[in-house]
Design a protein around this motif. Structure first.
Motif, mmCIF file in Angstrom:
data_model
loop_
_atom_site.group_PDB
_atom_site.id
_atom_site.type_symbol
_atom_site.label_atom_id
_atom_site.label_comp_id
_atom_site.label_asym_id
_atom_site.label_seq_id
_atom_site.Cartn_x
_atom_site.Cartn_y
_atom_site.Cartn_z
ATOM 1 N N GLU A 6 0.813 -1.219 0.000
ATOM 2 C CA GLU A 6 0.000 0.000 0.000
ATOM 3 C C GLU A 6 0.850 1.274 0.000
ATOM 4 O OE1 GLU A 6 -2.343 -0.573 3.488
ATOM 5 O OE2 GLU A 6 -3.402 -2.327 2.667
ATOM 6 N N ASP A 7 2.181 1.114 -0.157
ATOM 7 C CA ASP A 7 3.126 2.245 -0.207
ATOM 8 C C ASP A 7 3.130 3.080 1.076
ATOM 9 O OD1 ASP A 7 4.070 1.663 -2.789
ATOM 10 O OD2 ASP A 7 2.376 2.698 -3.713
ATOM 11 N N LYS A 8 2.803 2.462 2.196
ATOM 12 C CA LYS A 8 2.885 3.168 3.484
ATOM 13 C C LYS A 8 4.311 3.141 4.034
ATOM 14 C CE LYS A 8 -1.945 2.312 4.757
ATOM 15 N NZ LYS A 8 -2.858 1.617 5.712
ATOM 16 N N ASP A 9 5.079 2.135 3.623
ATOM 17 C CA ASP A 9 6.507 2.042 3.933
ATOM 18 C C ASP A 9 7.235 1.665 2.653
ATOM 19 O OD1 ASP A 9 6.439 2.580 6.715
ATOM 20 O OD2 ASP A 9 5.859 0.501 7.138
ATOM 21 N N ASP A 10 8.528 1.977 2.586
ATOM 22 C CA ASP A 10 9.339 1.650 1.419
ATOM 23 C C ASP A 10 10.392 0.625 1.827
ATOM 24 O OD1 ASP A 10 10.950 1.480 -0.792
ATOM 25 O OD2 ASP A 10 11.263 3.649 -1.004
ATOM 26 N N PRO A 11 10.344 -0.588 1.262
ATOM 27 C CA PRO A 11 11.323 -1.614 1.655
ATOM 28 C C PRO A 11 12.755 -1.242 1.279
ATOM 29 C CG PRO A 11 10.070 -2.345 -0.264
ATOM 30 C CD PRO A 11 9.396 -1.105 0.249
ATOM 31 N N LEU A 12 12.915 -0.318 0.349
ATOM 32 C CA LEU A 12 14.253 0.084 -0.064
ATOM 33 C C LEU A 12 14.957 0.929 0.991
ATOM 34 C CD1 LEU A 12 13.750 0.942 -3.848
ATOM 35 C CD2 LEU A 12 14.767 -1.113 -2.850
ATOM 36 N N THR A 13 14.187 1.600 1.815
ATOM 37 C CA THR A 13 14.800 2.524 2.777
ATOM 38 C C THR A 13 14.446 2.249 4.241
ATOM 39 O OG1 THR A 13 12.955 4.076 2.481
ATOM 40 C CG2 THR A 13 14.903 4.378 1.070
ATOM 41 N N LEU A 14 13.506 1.351 4.494
ATOM 42 C CA LEU A 14 13.085 1.098 5.875
ATOM 43 C C LEU A 14 14.228 0.475 6.683
ATOM 44 C CD1 LEU A 14 10.809 1.025 8.018
ATOM 45 C CD2 LEU A 14 10.256 -1.283 7.189
ATOM 46 N N THR A 15 14.544 1.086 7.823
ATOM 47 C CA THR A 15 15.520 0.533 8.752
ATOM 48 C C THR A 15 14.933 0.532 10.150
ATOM 49 O OG1 THR A 15 16.528 2.719 9.021
ATOM 50 C CG2 THR A 15 17.576 1.227 7.442
#
Length: 445
Positions: free
Chosen positions: A161-170
């Protein structure tokens, strides 16, 4: 009648023990090349507990579970890039390229492509074994597994749902809770030079060298010469944006490292002290880890991918590529080499390396807060390591395909996986007893 029933029990045990022996001989002797002494060391480590046995026998796990039909696999042409050996002890803290201390997956030796479900199954069985060893009831074990699975599912939804971005989530001390946050806070107070103080000292010539102990031992002159030689090869494999001046990687001392891991026993591992400099966070000297790696265990059991092996034929490069795919701002010292026809990868030995241990769990809430983060991290590595990173290898978005495979009834999915995990835990405990008997009969004479 009693004799007949005894025969039933004996035959059941005998057949399973024969299978265990065959599998251990095939992988530890034929594939890993371990001699009897190295096998004895490894097996004694595995005899410590059923959880340690589980950690050291991933090939047995894959042998078993790849034969079980599951309704929740993604299609064969829509695999995920999996970590391959997911369990409670393969999560931890370290410093990323931006200098932040993060909590994430910390082992990539078994990275391969296949159904996401194998990571989920291995992790949930490990939760059951881990909490069983801490004397949680089976009811409480199931609740902890449910907590992990629900967290994994919810995070996948947030990515879709684009609420978080797996590319940048830490995951840092700012967005974690419980034991993970406490460990991150504690590490934040640790200085980079503390690792050097722990394992090195300045000799009478004013040179920094390793301190020898049971785990850190000197190398031969031949090994030292070979490692210095392959460091030139290593320099060429470092990402261009991460390369320092060649003098930065000048070798000052080398040690052989023992006593780490269970599945890795028998594989060569070295610590390399290099010059470093201000680029290394202001510390003049830095420790690299050079670790031997073999073919990923899941690759022996999951569908063969010629495309994957065309890109990642060097096993050290495969491990490095897996870490880069799964981590945002990965270790800038990642590289790989070949020495004596064996494959190695190289990374920084993080001064901030630490994981949440059993003593950190004092309440059920501690487990749930930690497993919530572990579930989110697992979702992140699966959603990140897909078309976003390796579009020539994976042309789809894993979070989308995994959610399709789980379907609309997530409660049924969670119930199914929890049931399998708790039941396979009992199989592991049964196998552990057979294994201990086998080792005592064959390696302790």
């Amino acid at each position: 009648m009693e004799l007949l029933l005894d025969r039933v029990q004996h035959t059941r045990s005998a057949l399973r023990e024969y299978m265990l022996e065959t599998i251990f001989n095939e992988f530890d002797v034929e594939c890993m090349g371990l001699d009897e002494e190295k096998r004895k060391i490894k097996y004694h480590e595995m005899m410590e507990s059923s959880f340690r046995f589980f950690r050291g026998s991933a090939y047995l796990f894959y042998y078993d579970v790849t034969k079980i039909p599951f309704p929740y696999h993604t299609p064969a042409d829509k695999p995920a890039w999996i970590q391959g050996d997911l369990h409670m002890d393969n999560f931890g803290c370290f410093q990323n390229e931006a200098g932040k201390i993060v909590y994430d997956i910390n082992d990539f030796d078994e990275g391969y492509i296949g159904s996401y479900l194998y990571d989920i199954l291995r992790m949930t069985v490990s939760i059951a074994l881990y909490t069983d060893a801490e004397e949680l009831s089976e009811k409480e074990q199931k609740k902890r597994i449910v907590h992990y699975l629900r967290s994994y599912y919810k995070q996948l939804q947030r990515f879709k749902e684009d609420k978080d971005d797996p590319l940048t989530l830490t995951f840092t001390k700012e967005n974690t809770k419980g034991p993970v946050k406490k460990v991150l806070n504690k590490l934040g107070k640790r200085q980079r030079h503390h690792l050097l103080a722990d394992i090195t000292s300045i000799n009478e010539k004013g040179e920094r060298t390793f301190n020898w102990d049971e785990e850190i031992k000197p190398v031969t002159d031949e090994e030292l010469g070979k490692i210095k030689e392959v460091m030139q090869q290593y320099f060429l494999t470092i990402d261009a944006e991460n390369k320092q001046d060649p003098s930065h990687y000048q070798v000052k001392d080398v040690a052989r490292k023992y006593g780490t891991g269970t599945a890795s026993i028998g594989l060569s591992r070295y610590y390399i002290l290099i010059e470093g400099g201000q680029e290394a966070g202001g510390t003049d000297d830095l420790v690299l880890e050079m670790k031997e790696v073999r073919t990923s265990i899941p690759a022996y059991f999951l569908p063969y991918s010629s495309v994957f092996w065309e890109k990642h034929a060097h096993q050290g490069e495969r491990v490095v590529a897996t870490q880069k795919a799964m981590h945002h701002l990965e270790d800038p010292y990642l590289g790989y080499v070949t020495m004596d026809d064996k494959h190695f990868y190289i990374r920084e030995r993080s001064p901030y390396k630490k994981k949440v241990k059993a003593e950190n769990f004092t309440t059920l809430k501690d487990y749930d807060q930690t497993l919530n983060i572990m579930g989110r991290v697992t979702a992140k590595i699966h959603a990140r390591a897909d078309a976003d990173i390796e579009s020539t290898l994976l042309t789809h978005h894993s979070e989308v395909e995994i959610l399709k495979a789980i379907g609309d009834d997530v409660d049924q999915f969670i119930h199914h996986i929890t049931y399998v995990a708790v039941n396979y835990k009992e199989q592991v405990k049964y196998d552990y007893t057979l294994f201990c008997n086998w080792v005592e009969e064959n390696f302790d004479k």
